[in-house]
Design an enzyme around this catalytic site. Structure first.
Site, short mmCIF file in Angstrom:
data_model
loop_
_atom_site.label_atom_id
_atom_site.label_comp_id
_atom_site.label_asym_id
_atom_site.label_seq_id
_atom_site.Cartn_x
_atom_site.Cartn_y
_atom_site.Cartn_z
N HIS A 521 -2.52 7.86 -15.06
CA HIS A 521 -1.72 6.90 -13.79
C HIS A 521 -0.92 7.21 -12.94
CE1 HIS A 521 -1.50 2.80 -12.46
NE2 HIS A 521 -1.47 2.37 -13.60
N ASP A 525 -4.75 5.43 -9.61
CA ASP A 525 -4.24 3.82 -9.81
C ASP A 525 -5.74 3.22 -10.34
OD1 ASP A 525 -1.79 4.14 -8.95
OD2 ASP A 525 -2.35 4.15 -6.85
#
Length: 548
Positions: A521, A525
């Site tokens: 992450h 995204d």
């Protein structure tokens, strides 16, 4: 005089206790044998009774809070007594000073010892002698194991001769000599491991004295033997304690420990005593005021006779056996897998996206391709090709995270996870987006063969920007993988499953495959990962688009 009550050690393994509930409050009168609090240990929640009488002047640990054993729990004394010195008192100053003084001397000794060792280690190497150290045979190698020596002490060695086979974290590789001479000393025996740059061997003129090089120190085994002796003595002590300990079973009687002790000393059966404490609990004064009656003695004898006459319950079968383990020494590959995957899992914030792909067109296309002479394409080859093309459209997934910046690779190097006997290796297909499915299949087959035969070279396992892991051949329909850092993502490929699907409003038999993308992450995204999977799905459901 006020009495300080500390957190008790209510079990042999207890190091900390939590006050589950206070049964007395600050200012309450406390009698010897009264229950002060319920304390939660590492094994159970137990009642803790007072061995002092007076007024509860201070509570040191609130309900729900924990503290180490011997921490200040409460203070009991005369009402209005000044206890400020007991609350703020500290008697540990002297012991800490003395411990500091005691630790200073060993430091001086150790520094003197280290200086002597350094002076010995700095002995000059005789002329013509070459010290060979454990080489770094891969970019991630930190330790190596000598699988076998191909030369023995005293053998003649020529430049280019293979000295030994060394097991790295990725493969077992031949290590050749860069020097000529006689093998004077072997520093690491077969089957043993050592860190990179450790003394592996010494080569030089025959008959050269190398004792000065080897005088840097020898391993000490005393600590090991002493620890074994200590552990064995501890085991004997534990066994002795266990033999001395006996257990009694019977009906549950609510009585304070002090009351139980007094009843045992006086020969009083607690079943005949009526408790006056909370919830009928038997306390000290109940034992002191107890007077046996004929009725109670008759009832007791009748109960004992009933127990004697009761038939024995059928014994339950208890299997007997010996608990044992097979201890397998961790290979360098296994150690590295454990280290690198742990680092990845706990440093990169993983999240997972799963998509289901209709594989009908892929099945038909593969069948047509494989009908061509000398051509063999697998579904995994199609997934690798589609992934490489999808990365070209979504470069953010083809990235790496560093402390100062995020690197987006312009090249696409596909890592392909391959299972081997000792673990997992990831050979790399360089510039996979420029290959056809046939070329991908040929390269994967060649690299997988090298991996299983331990012939992979370090350069063939370096530089991946994205990884594909496929367990579909084992019937696994869906799974998640740990990212192969420094990659930002890894694709988990499941099996193709035949099942009912809905097409054009009608239920029919279809073939689907689930793909799960694990993303870092920090660099990828959720929307970016989802868009990548959508593109990948489009390529696999329409394989002809990969040929455009």
């Amino acid at each position: 005089m006020a009495e300080v009550i500390n957190m008790p050690r209510l079990s042999d393994t207890m190091e900390e206790g939590v006050v589950a509930k206070w049964l007395k409050q600050k200012g309450d009168k406390v009698e010897e044998g009264d229950i002060l609090a319920e304390i939660e240990t590492d094994k159970a929640t137990m009642e803790f009774e007072s061995f002092s009488e007076g007024t509860l002047l201070y509570i040191g640990i609130e309900e729900g809070e924990g503290a180490p054993v011997d921490s200040l729990l409460a203070i009991i004394g005369e009402e209005g007594e000044d206890i400020s010195d007991l609350i703020n008192g500290n008697g540990n100053g002297k012991s800490s000073d003395s411990s500091e003084e005691e630790t200073e001397e060993p430091k001086e000794d150790s520094s003197a010892d280290s200086s002597e060792e350094n002076s010995e280690a700095s002995a000059e190497i005789p002329e013509g002698v070459e010290v060979v150290t454990m080489p770094r045979l891969s970019d991630t190698m930190e330790e190596g194991t000598v699988a076998s020596w191909l030369k023995k002490e005293g053998d003649k060695v020529e430049e280019g001769d293979i000295l030994a086979e060394i097991e790295t974290d990725k493969a077992t590789m031949e290590f050749e000599s860069f020097y000529s001479g006689t093998l004077l000393h072997i520093g690491i025996a077969e089957g043993e491991g050592a860190p990179v740059d450790s003394l592996l061997a010494i080569i030089g003129p025959e008959g050269t004295d190398v004792s000065g090089i080897l005088s840097g120190g020898t391993p000490k085994a005393k600590s090991t033997s002493s620890s074994k002796e200590e552990s064995s003595s501890k085991e004997e002590t534990t066994e002795a304690q266990q033999e001395e300990t006996t257990s009694n079973t019977g009906d549950r009687i609510f009585a304070s420990p002090l009351a139980k002790k007094m009843a045992e000393e006086k020969g009083i059966n607690l079943q005949n005593v009526k408790g006056s404490g909370e919830n009928g609990r038997i306390v000290k004064k109940d034992i002191e005021n107890f007077k046996p009656s004929e009725k109670s003695s008759t009832a007791t004898s009748a109960k004992e006779e009933t127990k004697k006459e009761a038939p024995k319950a059928a014994q339950t079968y208890v299997p007997a056996g010996e608990e044992s383990f097979d201890e397998i020494k961790n290979s360098q590959m296994r150690k590295t897998i454990a280290k690198r995957l742990s680092e990845s899992k706990y440093s990169a914030p993983h999240y997972y996206l799963t998509i289901e792909v209709d594989m009908e067109n892929a099945i038909a296309s593969r069948k047509q391709i494989n009908e061509m002479p000398d051509v063999r394409v697998s579904f995994n080859d199609m997934v690798i090709k589609a992934s490489a093309m999808a990365l070209r459209k979504h470069p953010q997934v083809n990235s790496q995270w560093t402390a100062d910046s995020m690197k987006i690779a312009k090249h696409i190097n596909m890592g392909v996870a391959v299972a081997v006997d000792e673990g997992l290796v990831v050979p790399v297909l360089k510039f996979a987006d420029q290959m056809s499915m046939t070329q991908i299949g040929g390269n994967v087959k060649e690299l997988a063969g090298k991996a299983r035969n331990k012939k992979l070279q370090p350069k063939e396992m370096e530089g991946s920007t994205f990884t594909v892991s496929n367990l579909g051949m084992f019937g696994i329909t869906e799974f998640t993988s740990i990212i192969n850092q420094p990659n930002s993502a890894i694709l988990s490929v499941g099996a193709i499953v035949e099942k009912p699907v809905v097409k054009n409003g009608a239920i029919q038999v279809g073939n689907t495959m689930k793909l799960t993308l694990a993303c870092d992450h920090r660099t990828v995204d959720g929307a970016t990962g989802a868009q990548f999977l959508q593109t990948l799905k489009t390529y696999l459901e329409n394989p002809v688009t990969m040929l455009a």
